[in-house]
Design a protein around this motif. Structure first.
Motif, mmCIF file in Angstrom:
data_model
loop_
_atom_site.group_PDB
_atom_site.id
_atom_site.type_symbol
_atom_site.label_atom_id
_atom_site.label_comp_id
_atom_site.label_asym_id
_atom_site.label_seq_id
_atom_site.Cartn_x
_atom_site.Cartn_y
_atom_site.Cartn_z
ATOM 1 N N LEU A 74 9.733 15.688 58.986
ATOM 2 C CA LEU A 74 10.845 15.190 59.823
ATOM 3 C C LEU A 74 10.559 13.761 60.269
ATOM 4 C CD1 LEU A 74 11.354 18.395 61.996
ATOM 5 C CD2 LEU A 74 12.651 17.674 59.995
ATOM 6 N N LEU A 75 9.309 13.523 60.677
ATOM 7 C CA LEU A 75 8.950 12.171 61.112
ATOM 8 C C LEU A 75 9.054 11.182 59.958
ATOM 9 C CD1 LEU A 75 5.871 12.917 63.403
ATOM 10 C CD2 LEU A 75 8.143 12.171 64.102
ATOM 11 N N VAL A 76 8.629 11.618 58.760
ATOM 12 C CA VAL A 76 8.702 10.733 57.594
ATOM 13 C C VAL A 76 10.163 10.372 57.324
ATOM 14 C CG1 VAL A 76 8.357 10.606 55.097
ATOM 15 C CG2 VAL A 76 6.558 11.541 56.556
ATOM 16 N N ALA A 77 11.056 11.365 57.391
ATOM 17 C CA ALA A 77 12.469 11.094 57.144
ATOM 18 C C ALA A 77 12.990 10.070 58.150
ATOM 19 C CB ALA A 77 13.265 12.396 57.234
ATOM 20 N N ILE A 78 12.626 10.243 59.403
ATOM 21 C CA ILE A 78 13.094 9.312 60.434
ATOM 22 C C ILE A 78 12.521 7.915 60.205
ATOM 23 C CG2 ILE A 78 12.957 8.802 62.902
ATOM 24 C CD1 ILE A 78 13.052 11.912 63.283
ATOM 25 N N PHE A 79 11.230 7.891 59.818
ATOM 26 C CA PHE A 79 10.592 6.598 59.524
ATOM 27 C C PHE A 79 11.344 5.895 58.405
ATOM 28 C CE2 PHE A 79 7.586 3.785 57.494
ATOM 29 C CZ PHE A 79 6.841 3.258 58.534
ATOM 30 N N ASN A 80 11.681 6.649 57.335
ATOM 31 C CA ASN A 80 12.385 6.044 56.195
ATOM 32 C C ASN A 80 13.750 5.493 56.599
ATOM 33 O OD1 ASN A 80 10.312 6.618 54.505
ATOM 34 N ND2 ASN A 80 11.199 8.503 53.677
ATOM 35 N N ILE A 81 14.477 6.263 57.370
ATOM 36 C CA ILE A 81 15.805 5.802 57.791
ATOM 37 C C ILE A 81 15.682 4.522 58.608
ATOM 38 C CG2 ILE A 81 17.767 6.364 59.270
ATOM 39 C CD1 ILE A 81 17.247 9.325 58.452
ATOM 40 N N MET A 82 14.746 4.523 59.555
ATOM 41 C CA MET A 82 14.562 3.328 60.379
ATOM 42 C C MET A 82 14.096 2.155 59.528
ATOM 43 S SD MET A 82 15.579 4.465 63.178
ATOM 44 C CE MET A 82 15.322 3.097 64.275
ATOM 45 N N GLY A 83 13.248 2.457 58.518
ATOM 46 C CA GLY A 83 12.752 1.402 57.632
ATOM 47 C C GLY A 83 13.881 0.761 56.849
ATOM 48 N N LEU A 84 14.764 1.592 56.272
ATOM 49 C CA LEU A 84 15.885 1.044 55.503
ATOM 50 C C LEU A 84 16.807 0.236 56.406
ATOM 51 C CD1 LEU A 84 16.772 3.964 53.074
ATOM 52 C CD2 LEU A 84 15.660 1.781 52.566
ATOM 53 N N PHE A 85 16.972 0.740 57.614
ATOM 54 C CA PHE A 85 17.795 0.001 58.572
ATOM 55 C C PHE A 85 17.186 -1.378 58.828
ATOM 56 C CE2 PHE A 85 18.238 -1.129 63.096
ATOM 57 C CZ PHE A 85 19.603 -1.405 63.126
#
Lengths: 245, 273
Positions: A145-156
């Motif tokens: 879950l944290l990885v998914a959130i990290f990825n979304i924030m990263g793409l943003f």
């Protein structure tokens, strides 16, 4: 060398014991949910912050790099691949080891030092089932879950800098990414995040559970947690990247 | 009445250090039995033997008629449910409040409806005088209060045997008096068999029905408090009266003192940077 093999054996045995205790622990979802919050929820801010910053760095660096080959339009692909497959899982795992791993190790170490684990045993309650397994499962659930959130924030973050500052076209950015990335790339990131979740959380509960019952022992356990988790994450990352090629 | 605890010829070593060398001990049902001795005589190890956390290398430890070392894990856990133990520092679980700490063993082992559980816990907290503290966290309790909460937790499953590990250490005189009275009251009111491990001779001596004095891995004296007080054995007298001089030495074994101080070559060597 022998000492290294012995500790690998000890960790493996401990993992088997934890897995055996996970079955009974699953019947107490309340304990696990609380640990998902402790490990995951409390790491959210740092994960989100670092995700955005890493994305912004990529936005700058990749735009500059790609511009030299005249292919700024590939920014979305480059950032997406880097995040999903490598940076997301690895950086999240390293941050997780520093934030959640240390607090798990010191919490369990202090419980050991203050006789709480012994008290449970004397009350005929198995601390593996009641303390270790819920924390282990909580960490393993929290990591993807944290990885998914990290990825979304990263793409943003990448989009923020790449499109608004460096002038890459927003449509190209997203459509190229959509075309080039497939489910396999997402799957690779997911497998990695699960493996890293097991590695980081296992090291934390192992070091905490075996901490010497002194202030120094608990301190040492947290240090060892960070070091061993970080090394394991990078080693496993190399192996998994090779396996997915 | 059959003995609740029977320890026969127990030997136990931790690493190379021999802790027990032929220990014999009997605890009668319903009694308060004191196990006294100087620090480092393995009093805490004895408790670990009784609860099956460690096992003797020779001899037998019988609790409630069962040999602790021969029990399979499930039966050992079943035996532990019939015992309660009060730890030196309380060993309360620090992430839950006082009420949940006392409720913990019940929630783990029995499925009670919440209102019944609540009454049970409040009754036990009332017995130790801390019903008003149910919402406090363990960090907010004083040492004496923490020990009383731990006591409430130890009796919440109505154990047949209650083991106290150094219940008086580090308490102010008032808290100490309260704990002494509680041990006596719980023993009489609930018919619990109590084992008190302590080196606080006057406190434990005032309530013990029978006492064992341990030294050097063995029982060196046993009897009622008046009997021990009347003993002419110099080691027993030294311990009961708390004098620093006697057969038990104040000094850890060391080389000759004068020789160590006068070793000039040694001083010279260390003085140089």
């Amino acid at each position: 060398m022998i000492a290294a093999l012995r500790s690998m054996g000890a960790v493996t045995l401990f993992l088997l014991k934890v897995l055996a205790a996970c079955g009974p622990a699953l019947r107490r979802p309340g304990l696990i949910i609380r640990q998902v919050y402790n490990s995951g929820g409390r790491s959210l801010i740092i994960i989100m912050l670092c995700g955005v910053v890493v994305g912004m760095i990529m936005g700058l660096a990749f735009s500059d790099m790609l511009a030299r080959f005249g292919s700024e339009s590939a920014l979305g692909v480059a950032a997406g691949m880097a995040l999903l497959k490598e940076l997301g899982p690895v950086l999240t795992a390293l941050l997780f080891a520093g934030r959640a791993g240390t607090s798990l190790a010191s919490e369990i170490g202090l419980m050991r030092a203050t006789d709480q684990l012994t008290a449970m045993q004397v009350m005929a309650v198995d601390p593996m089932r009641n303390v270790v397994a819920p924390r282990f499962l909580g960490g393993v659930i929290a990591m993807p879950l944290l990885v998914a959130i990290f990825n979304i924030m990263g793409l943003f973050g990448t989009q923020l800098i790449g499109v608004s500052v460096m002038g890459v076209d927003a449509g190209t950015f997203w459509s190229q990414m959509q075309n080039a990335l497939d489910v396999g790339d997402v799957g690779e990131g997911l497998v990695k995040s699960l493996v890293f979740g097991v590695a980081c959380t296992l090291m934390a509960v192992y070091q905490g559970y075996h901490a010497a019952p002194t202030a120094e022992g608990v301190g040492l356990a947290t240090t060892r947690t960070v070091i061993s988790s970080s090394v394991l994450v990078l080693l496993f990352d190399y192996m998994l990247t090779a396996a997915f090629l | 009445m059959p003995p609740v605890v029977e320890v026969r010829g127990v030997r136990y070593s931790a690493g190379s250090r021999q802790i027990f060398d032929g220990l014999d001990l009997t605890v009668r049902q319903g009694s308060i039995t004191a196990v006294m001795g100087p620090s480092g005589t393995g009093k805490t190890t004895l408790l670990r033997l009784l609860t099956g956390q460690v096992f003797a290398s020779a001899g037998s430890v019988q609790v409630l008629g069962q040999d602790v070392a021969l029990l399979p894990r499930a039966e050992l856990f079943a035996l532990r449910r019939r015992m309660g133990m009060l730890f030196q520092n309380g060993a309360l679980l620090t992430d839950i409040d006082v009420f949940e700490n006392v409720a913990f063993p019940v929630r783990e082992h029995a499925r009670l409806p919440e209102p019944v559980l609540r009454r049970l816990v409040l009754m036990k907290l009332e017995a130790v005088g801390l019903r008003g503290a149910e919402k406090l966290m363990p960090q907010e309790l004083s040492g004496g209060m923490a020990r009383r909460v731990a006591l409430a937790r130890a009796i919440v499953m109505d154990p047949e045997v209650l083991i106290y590990d150094e219940p008086f250490v580090g308490l102010d005189p008032v808290s100490m008096g309260i704990i002494v009275q509680l041990i006596k009251r719980l023993n009489d009111a609930l018919g619990i068999t109590s084992i008190v491990v302590s080196h606080d001779v006057p406190e434990v001596g005032s309530i013990a029905d029978y006492s064992y004095l341990l030294a050097g891995g063995k029982v060196i004296a046993q009897g009622t408090t008046p009997e021990l007080n009347a003993s002419t054995d110099p080691s027993v007298r030294q311990f009961m009266q708390g004098t620093s001089d006697g057969p038990v030495s104040f000094h850890y074994p060391a080389d000759d003192y004068v020789g160590a101080l006068l070793d000039a070559s040694d001083i010279g060597r260390r003085a140089r940077p």
